[in-house]
Design an enzyme around this catalytic site. Structure first.
Site, mmCIF file in Angstrom:
data_model
loop_
_atom_site.group_PDB
_atom_site.id
_atom_site.type_symbol
_atom_site.label_atom_id
_atom_site.label_comp_id
_atom_site.label_asym_id
_atom_site.label_seq_id
_atom_site.Cartn_x
_atom_site.Cartn_y
_atom_site.Cartn_z
ATOM 1 N N ARG A 53 -5.337 0.807 24.370
ATOM 2 C CA ARG A 53 -6.500 1.514 24.910
ATOM 3 C C ARG A 53 -7.738 1.431 24.025
ATOM 4 O O ARG A 53 -8.820 1.098 24.454
ATOM 5 C CB ARG A 53 -6.187 3.006 25.027
ATOM 6 C CG ARG A 53 -6.320 3.607 26.377
ATOM 7 C CD ARG A 53 -5.387 4.797 26.384
ATOM 8 N NE ARG A 53 -4.199 4.458 25.629
ATOM 9 C CZ ARG A 53 -3.128 3.896 26.162
ATOM 10 N NH1 ARG A 53 -3.090 3.647 27.437
ATOM 11 N NH2 ARG A 53 -2.084 3.588 25.416
ATOM 12 N N THR A 54 -7.527 1.775 22.751
ATOM 13 C CA THR A 54 -8.686 1.886 21.880
ATOM 14 C C THR A 54 -9.360 0.524 21.736
ATOM 15 O O THR A 54 -10.569 0.386 21.888
ATOM 16 C CB THR A 54 -8.268 2.451 20.510
ATOM 17 O OG1 THR A 54 -7.597 3.682 20.736
ATOM 18 C CG2 THR A 54 -9.462 2.699 19.623
ATOM 19 N N LYS A 82 -2.704 -12.793 3.147
ATOM 20 C CA LYS A 82 -2.737 -13.591 1.906
ATOM 21 C C LYS A 82 -3.036 -12.714 0.710
ATOM 22 O O LYS A 82 -3.177 -13.202 -0.405
ATOM 23 C CB LYS A 82 -3.839 -14.654 2.006
ATOM 24 C CG LYS A 82 -3.649 -15.658 3.108
ATOM 25 C CD LYS A 82 -4.783 -16.684 3.015
ATOM 26 C CE LYS A 82 -4.806 -17.608 4.207
ATOM 27 N NZ LYS A 82 -6.065 -18.350 4.262
ATOM 28 N N ARG A 103 -9.096 -0.043 12.795
ATOM 29 C CA ARG A 103 -7.911 0.831 12.779
ATOM 30 C C ARG A 103 -7.000 0.343 11.670
ATOM 31 O O ARG A 103 -6.771 -0.863 11.527
ATOM 32 C CB ARG A 103 -7.194 0.762 14.124
ATOM 33 C CG ARG A 103 -5.826 1.405 14.069
ATOM 34 C CD ARG A 103 -5.211 1.520 15.422
ATOM 35 N NE ARG A 103 -5.876 2.548 16.209
ATOM 36 C CZ ARG A 103 -5.426 2.986 17.379
ATOM 37 N NH1 ARG A 103 -4.330 2.469 17.900
ATOM 38 N NH2 ARG A 103 -6.061 3.917 18.036
ATOM 39 N N HIS A 131 -9.173 10.366 14.098
ATOM 40 C CA HIS A 131 -9.432 9.393 15.163
ATOM 41 C C HIS A 131 -10.668 9.882 15.932
ATOM 42 O O HIS A 131 -10.577 10.334 17.068
ATOM 43 C CB HIS A 131 -8.206 9.321 16.073
ATOM 44 C CG HIS A 131 -8.185 8.169 17.029
ATOM 45 N ND1 HIS A 131 -9.271 7.355 17.254
ATOM 46 C CD2 HIS A 131 -7.191 7.695 17.831
ATOM 47 C CE1 HIS A 131 -8.944 6.434 18.155
ATOM 48 N NE2 HIS A 131 -7.686 6.629 18.516
HETATM 49 C C1 NCD Z 1 -3.632 7.644 19.774
HETATM 50 C C2 NCD Z 1 -3.651 7.114 18.359
HETATM 51 O O1 NCD Z 1 -3.707 5.889 18.164
HETATM 52 O O2 NCD Z 1 -3.653 7.936 17.463
HETATM 53 N N1 NCD Z 1 -3.798 6.620 20.722
HETATM 54 C C3 NCD Z 1 -5.068 6.306 21.120
HETATM 55 O O3 NCD Z 1 -5.868 5.820 20.367
HETATM 56 N N2 NCD Z 1 -5.432 6.646 22.362
HETATM 57 C C4 NCD Z 1 -2.485 8.506 20.083
HETATM 58 C C5 NCD Z 1 -1.107 7.985 19.805
HETATM 59 O O4 NCD Z 1 -0.917 6.834 19.424
HETATM 60 O O5 NCD Z 1 -0.184 8.772 19.996
#
Ligand code: NCD
Length: 306
Positions: A53-54, A82, A103, A131
């Site tokens: 999703r993200t 590396k 991320r 997040h």
């Molecule tokens: C969340 C995350 O990555 O923290 N997912 C997301 O970005 N929508 C929630 C999760 O992974 O549980």
């Protein structure tokens, strides 16, 4: 003046958040007007941890603004494998791109990246820490579906210890007048003390901590369900013992208020039965849609194109 980076949900003031939401509404109402606004801009997506999703919503957001994307979702295909330091990767990627969404499994990594980057860094999740862009999506969803961000009793259920979306949401909601929290988790997965003390207790926010979801269904305006964060456990047996602690189903929904909404950052594993999807209080897919629009608005602001 907007902060250059978004690392923590508190990086923006409530007024700046309002500006982002206002822009998101403009984009929702007239997407065509914004379809070339990032022409010539490049978003770098550095995903050292899995994401659907993200990552997709950032990429779709940049494409819908007329920009382009460069990045990886498999750190083994980057020079990290590396032994390149994060600092060097960021210095380099910020030469090639105009904005970076990152991320990473380590808490604090986005902050480190921002110290070395020549372009805005957006924290798309740093370990079990924060997040903030999920929180932007959560706030926009609440603002739209619950007519504003003030005066809500927010139930948060599941893995409140490791859930970074939970930590960011508590921080952000603690600034809105009339917020109350109902925190539902097994005792092993309670909200970390630093969050409770600094953001809930210090602001004199009313809250309760319970273990049973059934007991509080009728008390909440928003129910934010979360996944037990398997990847953050040190012990698989402990995960297996706790993984099905909460399952929201049609039976439990009978006790919820008529105008309550169910949210979830997704992915869900087992914590919301599929039958709940047909309930008109289920808001999690709408939330995923708002996520893209709010990321469009955020990138426009950070890039200074509006
Ligand atoms: C969340 C995350 O990555 O923290 N997912 C997301 O970005 N929508 C929630 C999760 O992974 O549980």
């Amino acid at each position: 003046m907007m902060n250059k980076h978004l690392i923590d949900p508190m990086d923006f003031s409530v007024e700046e958040l309002d500006e982002i939401f206002e822009l998101a509404h403009q984009i929702i109402n007239d997407p065509k007007k914004f379809s070339k606004i990032c022409d010539g801009k490049i978003l770098g997506t550095l995903f050292y941890e899995p994401s659907t999703r993200t990552k997709f919503s950032f990429e779709a957001a940049m494409m819908r603004l007329g920009g382009k994307i460069l990045g990886f979702s498999e750190p083994n295909s980057s020079s990290a494998s590396k032994g390149e330091t994060l600092a060097d990767t960021i210095k380099m990627v910020s030469i090639y791109t105009d904005i970076i969404a990152m991320r990473h499994p380590k808490e604090g990594s986005a902050k480190v990246a921002s110290l070395y980057s020549g372009v805005p860094i957006i924290n798309a999740g740093d370990g079990g820490h924060q997040h903030p862009t999920q929180t932007l999506a959560d706030l926009l969803t609440i603002e739209c579906l619950k007519k504003g961000l003030r005066g809500h009793t927010v139930g948060i259920c599941g893995d409140l210890k490791y859930g970074r979306t939970v930590h960011s949401l508590i921080k952000a909601m603690s600034r809105y007048e009339g917020t109350k929290f109902v925190l539902v988790s097994p005792k092993e997965l309670k909200v970390p003390n630093y969050i409770k003390q600094e953001f809930i207790e210090k602001n004199h926010i009313e809250f309760m901590e319970v273990e049973r979801l059934e007991d509080v269904m009728e008390k909440v305006d928003i129910l934010y369900m979360t996944r037990i964060q398997r990847e953050r456990f040190f012990n698989e047996e402990e995960y297996l013992r706790l993984k099905d602690s909460y399952i929201l189903d049609a039976e439990k929904m009978k006790y919820a208020r008529e105008n309550m909404i169910v949210m979830h950052p997704l992915p869900r594993v087992n914590e919301i039965a599929v039958e709940v999807d047909d309930d008109n209080r289920a808001a999690y897919f709408k939330q995923a849609e708002y996520a893209m629009y709010v990321r469009m608005a955020l990138m426009c602001k950070l890039l200074g194109v509006v």
